[in-house]
Design an enzyme around this catalytic site. Structure first.
Site, PDB file in Angstrom:
ATOM      1  N   THR A  19     -14.074 -34.752  19.334  1.00 13.50           N
ATOM      2  CA  THR A  19     -14.842 -34.941  18.103  1.00 13.50           C
ATOM      3  C   THR A  19     -14.863 -33.672  17.242  1.00 13.50           C
ATOM      4  O   THR A  19     -14.938 -32.567  17.766  1.00 13.50           O
ATOM      5  CB  THR A  19     -16.286 -35.320  18.486  1.00 13.50           C
ATOM      6  OG1 THR A  19     -16.237 -36.481  19.299  1.00 13.50           O
ATOM      7  CG2 THR A  19     -17.128 -35.596  17.251  1.00 13.50           C
ATOM      8  N   GLY A  46     -19.674 -31.073  25.602  1.00 19.35           N
ATOM      9  CA  GLY A  46     -20.654 -30.522  26.538  1.00 19.35           C
ATOM     10  C   GLY A  46     -20.055 -29.344  27.291  1.00 19.35           C
ATOM     11  O   GLY A  46     -18.904 -29.406  27.721  1.00 19.35           O
ATOM     12  N   GLU A  80     -19.546 -42.199  23.529  1.00 22.32           N
ATOM     13  CA  GLU A  80     -18.658 -43.180  24.184  1.00 22.32           C
ATOM     14  C   GLU A  80     -18.490 -44.420  23.315  1.00 22.32           C
ATOM     15  O   GLU A  80     -18.449 -45.537  23.813  1.00 22.32           O
ATOM     16  CB  GLU A  80     -19.206 -43.585  25.563  1.00 22.32           C
ATOM     17  CG  GLU A  80     -19.013 -42.568  26.657  1.00 22.32           C
ATOM     18  CD  GLU A  80     -17.556 -42.270  26.944  1.00 22.32           C
ATOM     19  OE1 GLU A  80     -16.686 -43.134  26.716  1.00 22.32           O
ATOM     20  OE2 GLU A  80     -17.277 -41.132  27.384  1.00 22.32           O
TER      21      GLU A  80
END
Lengths: 663, 663
Positions: free
Chosen positions: B132, B171, B416
């Site tokens: 992303t 993350g 997701e």
């Protein structure tokens, strides 16, 4: 963003001035934002990075900063009210300002006011209001803290008899307040006179340590509102002078005789509740407006998916589902703001009546605003979270402003009357009105007047004969009104049959029908909310207050509010045949049509709330739309980025990764 | 609480064992909870008081602590998976474990695996997965980061061409990871080959400082999940060796020739998504179960309002509206858990087919689980917040466990696959099936088989002839199926007429009908969710896996799931005349009846999830019901209570209050 602004069909600045109380007022809000931004305590750049302790201290400093600006006559008291909202940093003084001082003003005798008010107003003592207990909330008569009069010493003994009677929640109680107004059950010679208010000092003024017999502290971190030190408090036979009971209304004499309050007292306290709830309703509109402003602006900037790689992606606001997520929230914000303003006007009207001894309108006003408190705070809370989700991943970042706006706000569904309890009050009123009408007594006034001929209303059918007809506010309103009347008759009949004809307003039959009762109350509030919104816009049009293009845009919002609701909850109107499947289909098509028609006005309608970048404190919701630069800049300022290697390198990661040649 | 437990009509322990994978497994979960509780890093008593930095460090220590227990063979790898869930402290290693290693396993060539896997598995390097970008999410083809092949040096030049192309969200990227798998558009000799994966070292292994050309950091605080250092990353012409492109499928040769992936690759990646989404669906059930367990237990303990002061107040679970708030959430949790298990079984079945070269079931499985990801995470998120609100004021305290459970979870509606995008995938599949059926081609299999005779389905009418009939799962299912079929026909016709007959699956006509498309997909998922739940219970009954009283309780939950939904969304079934007003009324009465029937089982059904106090970490949700003592104890441990006078006394309050004699 400029392109988006140019698309607006109306004068956004004019509408912003109207909503914010006039051109001067809006200008002053801008000046205040600039002034506050320059203060150490008013600068919001670190706001999202503070830990609990710093949040608590920062919020106190902000409140004292505003206080100081008043003292120095930089701002007026009226400015200060706005400044508190703009700084948006609730802290340990909220209940001192919002409950302790007002309670002294309303419930203390003149002597008591002379004793405590100057100190309270000069911040020589800090108070809060302690009613709720750990195991007792809504049911005031169930409170367990006791105040037992000792005629020997002419003192009250305040005591917490059980763990569950520990006072719990009062803002500022944890570490800030030196005094409380405590609600306790008054006992005289073994007789229970129910809850009364007592001023109790809880901390030593020299050391700020708890006084003997007092156990007090902060109740711990919360979903939001962490600048406020909500507290717990228990009393171990704490003695206060007889004069510490607030005696404007009820009294206890030196020899222990109880003097009850005059009967008008109850009505006065209802009136206060009406006032507070009208404020909450308008506040709900502004709270939602804030999240919606951020989300609508970002949806105009954000692009997602192109037919081919390399092409400019589509503005997400051009997807029908995004418009359907956001524009009805825009409509709801406007509806709530107009409702709040109308509620306040009704309160003012009531005050004039009251001064002539006329309390006639109070029951209806109180009943409608109870339910409206619930409906408005639920619409706002749910809408804020929906707006947040509509922003995708970035809505999850605190830097968007959306999570904290929501977490600060959402307690409104619980405090000042739990929403279910509030709705049941409205339902109780409506059922009573219907029963009175059936008994041939003069009944429903104002919004509840349908109870006078509810059975006739049941035979009404929706008069919409084309998709276009659904743009008529009168036909929209008729649908809301019909739903409410039908549900009122249905649940009243249920209650009557559950208890053999005679309706009881508490006990098992009532408790077993609360779902339908709440459904009725909610339907009634939507009816009032819609018709008040439509009437307000009509009045602005009739009086020529706003220009025609603005009225046209607001009228579309009225239709959007109605048609998005009717489409979603069509079952309520299909079930008894009021509406046909064709009419629902027309409503849905017209709903989509209004979404399309409002698309060019979306950013303009958000701008028209007139909310400053200072208030929003949002990387996503900036007026200039430069969101990605703002997000990156704000992220870099985050404390985790203080060092390049991060806080876990030395202690945790280095021992693990054991430095070695680069891979 | 004991009284409540004794009211259960079935063996709660037996059901807990079944849901948790057997008696041994449930016992092991209990042992693990005890073990973890004893570790410094596993003790949760301070969890709600940590600031961001301590949360980040604490989460890393917890992950490493679990790693260490495996290394010391105290626990197995399977235990570790459960331990991560029990410790419930996501941190900087989440994507190393969840994405970096799996990506190496699936996309790296054998040589690349030999190079990187041992180091990754031995924690000698820490990786994450960077796809992303700040301004680009869902639309993978729109990513802007480039990887340009330089045949001279046989290197790729990784570059971030714009601010909006900054990698954002991964993350562990912020301060933990030393490496990333970066998705970048591959350019060779000026030609764009679309997104490919590259392993890029980003931090110096000796100093943990960013390597030259790398700008990396934490993206700042979030709604929840703050143990994870989600990061940003930009590349300034960073060179990596040719071997750093993951080359199991597509390849670039030394001289710059592109070798495309084999066509089966696409199907394999679909299969992975199916697997991940089945996990998310069951996870949604368990996440909701957690909040519901807390809320149901507290609603049994909490009392509110008595007819007279002094009487024992009523358990809030005995108010119909509280039961209606909570019991349908209990039913939804069970429905989602059974759906997740069924989804996983379907995946396993598919794997067997796949090994025989049969991919026939993949499209349906993929389409249903896309929408189900959206529906399940929305049900869970909304349900968690509803459960929190049902707890009144105490639900607002972090000590209840409810706010953080929600804020950690709610990102599932976005990551997701954004939920709207997921639902549109399901809708696209259904519309395609219907068009194929209309064209006379073999069409809908499995849950979408109604597309084969959708027009006939439109003429069906609800066969319910009494309130009791609504307890028949087949009649419930018929209603869900009819709704889905009708909406499928309606939106397909709309799409066709919007584009002159030929349906386009992207572009303006599609984008302008996304509300109805999402409505269809949601309806289909509810149909599948309900029928899967009903079928699962039926199978457990047929196979004698669970005793009759347990089956009876589960069957009531199936009805509750169906009837609460049908009552709420009756309009969908009234609109075309499938259902009559009388049938809706029967559904609603039966819904209330099931609420009453399930009331004695409420606490038992919550207990049957088998969630430990250690997992819940909730003062409100304790198995023993001793909530008020727990709340007070936890509050006293809050850091604001470290000193009696509080953190603001010296610096802020003392100068203000100017010590003086006690009032």
């Amino acid at each position: 963003m400029i392109t988006e602004r140019n698309r607006a069909s109306f004068d956004t600045k004019g509408l912003a001035e109207h909503l914010n109380g006039g051109r001067e007022k809006l200008k002053r809000l801008g000046e205040l934002a600039d002034l506050l931004h320059q203060q150490d305590w008013g600068n919001k750049s670190q706001r999202y990075y503070l830990n609990r302790q710093d949040t608590y201290e920062g919020a106190l400093k902000a409140a004292l900063g505003i206080w100081d600006l008043i003292r120095k006559k930089v701002i007026t008291m009226e400015d200060a009210m706005e400044a508190r909202k703009l700084v948006d940093f609730p802290g340990g003084l909220e209940l001192h300002i919002g409950m302790f001082i007002p309670t002294l003003l309303s419930q203390a005798s003149p002597d008591q006011q002379a004793e405590w008010l100057p100190k309270a107003l000069g911040l020589k003592l800090i108070g809060t209001y302690a009613q709720t207990e750990l195991g007792h909330g809504t049911f005031v008569r169930g409170l367990q803290t006791t105040a037992t009069y000792d005629p020997q010493s002419q003192e009250f003994v305040i005591h917490t008899p059980t763990l569950a009677a520990t006072k719990w929640w009062p803002g500022g109680l944890g570490k800030t307040s030196t005094h409380v107004v405590a609600m306790a059950r008054l006992f005289i010679k073994g007789k229970d006179y129910g809850p009364h208010s007592f001023v109790v000092p809880i901390r030593d003024m020299a050391t700020h340590l708890p006084l003997p017999g007092i156990k007090v502290g902060d109740i711990g971190p919360k979903f939001g509102y962490n600048g406020v030190d909500n507290g717990f408090l228990s009393f171990n036979h704490v003695r206060v002078a007889r004069e510490n009971m607030l005696m404007r209304f009820s009294k206890v004499t030196e020899d222990g005789k109880y003097v009850p309050p005059p009967p008008s007292n109850q009505k006065a306290s209802y009136a206060t509740m009406v006032y507070v709830r009208a404020t909450i309703v308008e506040g709900a509109g502004w709270a939602l407006a804030r999240s919606v402003t951020i989300a609508v602006r970002y949806a105009a900037v954000r692009r997602q998916t192109a037919a081919h790689a390399g092409e400019l992606e589509v503005q997400v606001l051009d997807y029908q589902n995004t418009a359907a997520d956001l524009l009805p929230l825009l409509a709801a914000s406007y509806a709530l703001i107009f409702m709040g303003k109308a509620g306040m006007a009704m309160y003012t009207e009531f005050e004039q009546d009251r001064d002539r001894g006329n309390f006639e309108k109070l029951p209806e006003l109180h009943a409608v605003l109870s339910g409206m408190k619930a409906v408005s705070t639920t619409i706002a809370s749910d809408g804020m979270e929906a707006a947040r989700r509509a922003c995708g991943g970035h809505g999850y970042s605190l830097l968007s402003g959306l999570p904290t706006t929501f977490t600060h706000y959402v307690q409104n569904v619980t405090w000042e009357g739990d929403n279910n309890v509030m709705l049941l009050q409205t339902a109780r009123y409506l059922v009573k009105q219907l029963l009175a009408a059936r008994a041939g007594k003069a009944s429903g006034v104002g919004s509840a007047d349908y109870t006078n001929n509810a059975e006739a209303e049941l035979r009404q059918r929706c008069a919409v004969a084309s998709s276009r007809d659904w743009l008529d506010p009168a036909l929209q309103s008729a649908a809301f009104r019909h739903r409410s009347a039908r549900l009122c008759v249905a649940v009243t009949d249920l209650l009557a049959s559950a208890s053999g004809g005679k309706v009881a307003f508490e006990g098992p039959a009532w408790n077993s029908n609360t779902v339908d009762l709440i459904r009725l109350a909610r339907a009634h509030c939507y009816f009032v909310l819609h018709s008040t919104f439509a009437d307000s816009v009509q009045r602005l049009s009739d009086e020529g207050t706003l220009p025609a293009p603005t009225i046209a845009a607001l009228s579309k919002l009225v239709s959007l509010f109605a048609l998005s609701t009717i489409s979603r909850e069509a079952g309520d109107l299909l079930e008894d045949g009021y509406m046909s499947g064709q009419q629902v289909e027309w409503a849905r098509r017209q709903y989509y049509g209004v979404l399309r028609a409002l698309r060019p006005d979306a950013v303009g309608l958000a701008d028209a709330f007139g909310l400053s970048d200072y208030l929003l404190n949002s990387a996503l919701g900036r007026a200039d739309g430069d969101v990605y630069r703002a997000l990156l800049a704000a992220a870099q300022a985050s404390p985790l980025n203080t060092t390049e290697e991060g806080p876990a390198w030395d202690g945790v990661l280095k021992p693990l990764l054991k430095p070695r040649a680069r891979l």
